[in-house]
Design a protein around this motif. Structure first.
Motif, PDB file in Angstrom:
ATOM      1  N   GLY A   7      66.962  38.692  63.731  1.00 39.47           N
ATOM      2  CA  GLY A   7      66.168  37.551  63.299  1.00 39.47           C
ATOM      3  C   GLY A   7      66.777  36.755  62.178  1.00 39.47           C
ATOM      4  O   GLY A   7      66.070  36.177  61.366  1.00 39.47           O
ATOM      5  N   THR A   8      68.095  36.711  62.089  1.00 40.06           N
ATOM      6  CA  THR A   8      68.745  36.044  60.961  1.00 40.06           C
ATOM      7  C   THR A   8      68.632  34.529  61.018  1.00 40.06           C
ATOM      8  O   THR A   8      68.502  33.898  59.976  1.00 40.06           O
ATOM      9  N   GLY A   9      68.661  33.933  62.202  1.00 41.28           N
ATOM     10  CA  GLY A   9      68.593  32.476  62.311  1.00 41.28           C
ATOM     11  C   GLY A   9      67.295  31.916  61.771  1.00 41.28           C
ATOM     12  O   GLY A   9      67.280  30.974  60.979  1.00 41.28           O
ATOM     13  N   LYS A  10      66.194  32.502  62.181  1.00 36.21           N
ATOM     14  CA  LYS A  10      64.881  32.064  61.688  1.00 36.21           C
ATOM     15  C   LYS A  10      64.750  32.331  60.196  1.00 36.21           C
ATOM     16  O   LYS A  10      64.188  31.525  59.466  1.00 36.21           O
ATOM     17  N   PHE A  11      65.284  33.463  59.762  1.00 37.56           N
ATOM     18  CA  PHE A  11      65.249  33.814  58.342  1.00 37.56           C
ATOM     19  C   PHE A  11      65.972  32.778  57.499  1.00 37.56           C
ATOM     20  O   PHE A  11      65.443  32.288  56.503  1.00 37.56           O
ATOM     21  N   ILE A  12      67.176  32.425  57.901  1.00 33.36           N
ATOM     22  CA  ILE A  12      67.978  31.473  57.133  1.00 33.36           C
ATOM     23  C   ILE A  12      67.328  30.097  57.135  1.00 33.36           C
ATOM     24  O   ILE A  12      67.265  29.430  56.101  1.00 33.36           O
ATOM     25  N   LEU A  13      66.832  29.657  58.272  1.00 36.46           N
ATOM     26  CA  LEU A  13      66.178  28.353  58.354  1.00 36.46           C
ATOM     27  C   LEU A  13      64.955  28.290  57.440  1.00 36.46           C
ATOM     28  O   LEU A  13      64.794  27.338  56.666  1.00 36.46           O
ATOM     29  N   THR A  14      64.103  29.313  57.495  1.00 36.95           N
ATOM     30  CA  THR A  14      62.921  29.341  56.640  1.00 36.95           C
ATOM     31  C   THR A  14      63.311  29.426  55.173  1.00 36.95           C
ATOM     32  O   THR A  14      62.706  28.764  54.328  1.00 36.95           O
ATOM     33  N   LEU A  15      64.317  30.204  54.870  1.00 33.00           N
ATOM     34  CA  LEU A  15      64.784  30.342  53.496  1.00 33.00           C
ATOM     35  C   LEU A  15      65.312  29.017  52.948  1.00 33.00           C
ATOM     36  O   LEU A  15      64.974  28.625  51.827  1.00 33.00           O
ATOM     37  N   VAL A  16      66.086  28.307  53.739  1.00 31.27           N
ATOM     38  CA  VAL A  16      66.655  27.033  53.289  1.00 31.27           C
ATOM     39  C   VAL A  16      65.557  25.983  53.108  1.00 31.27           C
ATOM     40  O   VAL A  16      65.522  25.277  52.093  1.00 31.27           O
ATOM     41  N   ILE A  17      64.649  25.889  54.066  1.00 25.76           N
ATOM     42  CA  ILE A  17      63.568  24.902  53.955  1.00 25.76           C
ATOM     43  C   ILE A  17      62.685  25.216  52.746  1.00 25.76           C
ATOM     44  O   ILE A  17      62.330  24.322  51.971  1.00 25.76           O
ATOM     45  N   GLY A  18      62.334  26.478  52.569  1.00 22.26           N
ATOM     46  CA  GLY A  18      61.518  26.869  51.421  1.00 22.26           C
ATOM     47  C   GLY A  18      62.219  26.600  50.103  1.00 22.26           C
ATOM     48  O   GLY A  18      61.598  26.146  49.140  1.00 22.26           O
ATOM     49  N   ALA A  19      63.517  26.859  50.045  1.00 24.13           N
ATOM     50  CA  ALA A  19      64.269  26.618  48.813  1.00 24.13           C
ATOM     51  C   ALA A  19      64.360  25.130  48.494  1.00 24.13           C
ATOM     52  O   ALA A  19      64.272  24.735  47.334  1.00 24.13           O
ATOM     53  N   ILE A  20      64.508  24.306  49.525  1.00 22.62           N
ATOM     54  CA  ILE A  20      64.557  22.858  49.300  1.00 22.62           C
ATOM     55  C   ILE A  20      63.219  22.349  48.794  1.00 22.62           C
ATOM     56  O   ILE A  20      63.147  21.539  47.869  1.00 22.62           O
ATOM     57  N   ILE A  21      62.143  22.834  49.408  1.00 24.65           N
ATOM     58  CA  ILE A  21      60.806  22.397  48.991  1.00 24.65           C
ATOM     59  C   ILE A  21      60.504  22.866  47.567  1.00 24.65           C
ATOM     60  O   ILE A  21      59.945  22.130  46.759  1.00 24.65           O
ATOM     61  N   ALA A  22      60.864  24.110  47.254  1.00 19.69           N
ATOM     62  CA  ALA A  22      60.571  24.668  45.934  1.00 19.69           C
ATOM     63  C   ALA A  22      61.607  24.294  44.892  1.00 19.69           C
ATOM     64  O   ALA A  22      61.411  24.575  43.715  1.00 19.69           O
ATOM     65  N   GLY A  23      62.677  23.659  45.307  1.00 22.35           N
ATOM     66  CA  GLY A  23      63.805  23.381  44.426  1.00 22.35           C
ATOM     67  C   GLY A  23      63.476  22.805  43.069  1.00 22.35           C
ATOM     68  O   GLY A  23      63.781  23.409  42.046  1.00 22.35           O
ATOM     69  N   PRO A  24      62.857  21.666  43.009  1.00 23.86           N
ATOM     70  CA  PRO A  24      62.629  21.054  41.699  1.00 23.86           C
ATOM     71  C   PRO A  24      61.671  21.835  40.809  1.00 23.86           C
ATOM     72  O   PRO A  24      61.770  21.789  39.594  1.00 23.86           O
ATOM     73  N   GLN A  25      60.754  22.557  41.399  1.00 26.45           N
ATOM     74  CA  GLN A  25      59.720  23.240  40.636  1.00 26.45           C
ATOM     75  C   GLN A  25      60.093  24.675  40.277  1.00 26.45           C
ATOM     76  O   GLN A  25      59.730  25.150  39.218  1.00 26.45           O
ATOM     77  N   VAL A  26      60.825  25.357  41.149  1.00 27.47           N
ATOM     78  CA  VAL A  26      61.068  26.790  40.964  1.00 27.47           C
ATOM     79  C   VAL A  26      62.560  27.124  40.920  1.00 27.47           C
ATOM     80  O   VAL A  26      63.034  27.760  39.979  1.00 27.47           O
ATOM     81  N   ILE A  27      63.298  26.706  41.939  1.00 30.35           N
ATOM     82  CA  ILE A  27      64.684  27.133  42.098  1.00 30.35           C
ATOM     83  C   ILE A  27      65.593  26.542  41.020  1.00 30.35           C
ATOM     84  O   ILE A  27      66.365  27.261  40.383  1.00 30.35           O
ATOM     85  N   ILE A  28      65.521  25.249  40.808  1.00 26.69           N
ATOM     86  CA  ILE A  28      66.398  24.600  39.823  1.00 26.69           C
ATOM     87  C   ILE A  28      66.167  25.147  38.415  1.00 26.69           C
ATOM     88  O   ILE A  28      67.140  25.471  37.720  1.00 26.69           O
ATOM     89  N   PRO A  29      64.902  25.293  37.942  1.00 30.69           N
ATOM     90  CA  PRO A  29      64.731  25.893  36.605  1.00 30.69           C
ATOM     91  C   PRO A  29      65.282  27.314  36.505  1.00 30.69           C
ATOM     92  O   PRO A  29      65.856  27.682  35.475  1.00 30.69           O
ATOM     93  N   ALA A  30      65.139  28.111  37.563  1.00 24.06           N
ATOM     94  CA  ALA A  30      65.665  29.482  37.532  1.00 24.06           C
ATOM     95  C   ALA A  30      67.188  29.476  37.428  1.00 24.06           C
ATOM     96  O   ALA A  30      67.769  30.238  36.641  1.00 24.06           O
ATOM     97  N   ILE A  31      67.831  28.617  38.204  1.00 26.52           N
ATOM     98  CA  ILE A  31      69.295  28.518  38.151  1.00 26.52           C
ATOM     99  C   ILE A  31      69.750  28.027  36.774  1.00 26.52           C
ATOM    100  O   ILE A  31      70.708  28.551  36.200  1.00 26.52           O
ATOM    101  N   LEU A  32      69.040  27.050  36.224  1.00 25.79           N
ATOM    102  CA  LEU A  32      69.415  26.516  34.917  1.00 25.79           C
ATOM    103  C   LEU A  32      69.221  27.545  33.804  1.00 25.79           C
ATOM    104  O   LEU A  32      69.985  27.568  32.835  1.00 25.79           O
ATOM    105  N   LYS A  33      68.221  28.415  33.925  1.00 29.99           N
ATOM    106  CA  LYS A  33      68.038  29.470  32.924  1.00 29.99           C
ATOM    107  C   LYS A  33      69.200  30.455  32.969  1.00 29.99           C
ATOM    108  O   LYS A  33      69.665  30.917  31.925  1.00 29.99           O
ATOM    109  N   VAL A  34      69.668  30.772  34.173  1.00 27.87           N
ATOM    110  CA  VAL A  34      70.827  31.659  34.303  1.00 27.87           C
ATOM    111  C   VAL A  34      72.061  30.996  33.685  1.00 27.87           C
ATOM    112  O   VAL A  34      72.841  31.640  32.970  1.00 27.87           O
ATOM    113  N   ILE A  35      72.238  29.695  33.936  1.00 27.71           N
ATOM    114  CA  ILE A  35      73.369  28.970  33.351  1.00 27.71           C
ATOM    115  C   ILE A  35      73.246  28.928  31.837  1.00 27.71           C
ATOM    116  O   ILE A  35      74.247  29.073  31.121  1.00 27.71           O
TER     117      ILE A  35
END
Length: 98
Positions: free
Chosen positions: A55-83
């Motif tokens: 089930g990797t194809g569906k997993f990757i697609l859902t992961l990418v779409i979710g990350a894009i949607i959550a990007g400005p609110q969740v993903i980008i701040p987390a990455i910036l804190k690590v940086i």
């Protein structure tokens, strides 16, 4: 800033606060939906692997779409804190060496 740390996450928070302020609660809702998609994709993938399926194809697609949607609110701040942490460590090492 005192020369030994950075605040990329704080700067992003100020920028995103100004941008999302004009959109009402939509960015928060998108962040929550995206985060739930990412978490759900990870747990679904773990469950499928446990059952012996791929089930990797569906997993990757859902992961990418979710990350894009959550990007400005969740993903980008987390990455910036690590940086921020990495750059603070680098500056500390440079200061110790100098």
């Amino acid at each position: 800033m005192n020369g030994t740390s950075t605040d990329f996450a704080g700067s992003w928070a100020v920028f995103w606060g100004a941008v999302s302020g004009s959109m009402g609660n939509l960015p928060v809702l998108l962040g929550v939906i995206g985060m739930l998609m990412v978490v759900g994709a990870i747990f679904g993938w773990i469950f499928q692997r446990r059952k012996g399926g791929g089930g990797t194809g569906k997993f990757i697609l859902t992961l990418v779409i979710g990350a894009i949607i959550a990007g400005p609110q969740v993903i980008i701040p987390a990455i910036l804190k690590v940086i921020d942490l990495a750059s603070a460590a680098l500056v500390s090492l440079i200061n110790l060496a100098g």
